[in-house]
Design a protein around this motif. Structure first.
Motif, short mmCIF file in Angstrom:
data_model
loop_
_atom_site.label_atom_id
_atom_site.label_comp_id
_atom_site.label_asym_id
_atom_site.label_seq_id
_atom_site.Cartn_x
_atom_site.Cartn_y
_atom_site.Cartn_z
N GLY A 166 -53.37 -15.03 22.77
CA GLY A 166 -52.94 -16.30 23.30
C GLY A 166 -52.78 -17.56 22.45
N ILE A 167 -53.37 -17.55 21.25
CA ILE A 167 -53.31 -18.61 20.55
C ILE A 167 -51.82 -18.72 19.92
CG2 ILE A 167 -53.86 -19.53 18.02
CD1 ILE A 167 -56.61 -18.52 18.74
N LEU A 168 -51.36 -17.38 19.37
CA LEU A 168 -49.97 -17.18 18.88
C LEU A 168 -48.88 -17.40 20.04
CD1 LEU A 168 -50.44 -14.06 16.64
CD2 LEU A 168 -49.70 -16.28 15.91
N THR A 169 -49.09 -16.85 20.93
CA THR A 169 -48.26 -17.08 22.10
C THR A 169 -47.85 -18.40 22.43
OG1 THR A 169 -48.58 -14.87 23.16
CG2 THR A 169 -47.31 -16.49 24.40
N SER A 170 -48.88 -19.27 22.76
CA SER A 170 -48.76 -20.50 23.15
C SER A 170 -48.24 -21.38 22.03
CB SER A 170 -50.21 -21.05 23.44
OG SER A 170 -50.14 -22.27 23.89
N ALA A 171 -48.55 -21.42 20.60
CA ALA A 171 -48.36 -21.74 19.47
C ALA A 171 -46.78 -21.58 19.24
CB ALA A 171 -49.03 -21.32 18.44
#
Length: 219
Positions: free
Chosen positions: A17-22
């Motif tokens: 989630g962190i990587l996708t959103s970032a």
């Protein structure tokens, strides 16, 4: 279940989630998108990713749940039609795992008297009450972990004003990924330095690529 036992399997989804959103936010920031575009692009990515993670996980777990249910139903039918043969089978399983024949028979008889289906489920299929799959519950947990991770970069890049939003988001995301690496290392009882550096490095590289792509390829 201990808290660490619940957290451990969901750390990858939080990191995703962190990587996708970032990636989405940095890509649009690199393209010079306005605050309103960043707001809706990040929100769309968060919602789409959360739904995708949940539905994929549910489909996968539902198939596994159906398999477990079928195995238990078949085993229950065998216990009802051939209890003596099933007791002999359970005894042989315990003998194959190192118990003496006499002790294996005694254990098989005791466990069968207590809960025959549970004894066979664990011995033959590795199914216990704790390992029974709950597709909806587990899919919701995966979705929640992904959404929690995705929320941080999105909020950061929306709240931080002007040209500083991309670098600040970059730093915040690196810190968040390092934290997930630290938590995973603590749960696994290994030294946290390497997992923290590995997770943060992968995230940093991903953000640099998406930011550069947005900067170079935008119309």
């Amino acid at each position: 279940m201990r808290v660490s036992g619940w957290i451990r399997p969901h750390i990858p989804e939080a990191s995703d989630g962190i990587l996708t959103s970032a990636g989405i936010c940095e890509g649009f920031a690199g393209a010079g998108a306005s605050s309103s575009v960043l707001l809706f692009a990040g929100l769309a990515g968060l919602i789409a990713g959360t739904l995708a993670m949940g539905t994929v996980e549910y489909s996968k777990l539902r198939a596994e749940h159906d398999r477990q249910t079928g195995e238990l139903a078949a085993e229950q039918a065998q216990l009802e039609t051939s209890p003596d043969a099933e007791l002999d089978e359970l005894t042989r399983l315990y003998v194959s795992r190192g118990l003496s024949p006499g002790l294996a028979r005694h254990v098989a008889v005791e466990l069968t008297a207590h809960d025959a289906l549970a004894a066979h489920a664990e011995a033959e299929y590795g199914i216990t009450e704790a390992s029974r799959i709950a597709p909806l519950r587990d899919a919701l947990a995966v979705s929640a972990a992904f959404a929690a991770g995705a929320l941080l970069p999105w909020l950061t890049i929306v709240v931080i004003p002007g040209p500083s939003r991309a670098p600040v988001t970059f730093v915040v995301v690196l810190a968040a990924l390092a934290l997930t690496g630290w938590v995973a290392a603590r749960i696994a009882q290994v030294h946290p330095l390497v997992p923290m550096l590995r997770t943060a490095s992968i995230g940093g590289l991903s953000m640099l690529i998406t930011y550069s792509a947005g900067h170079l390829l935008h119309p």
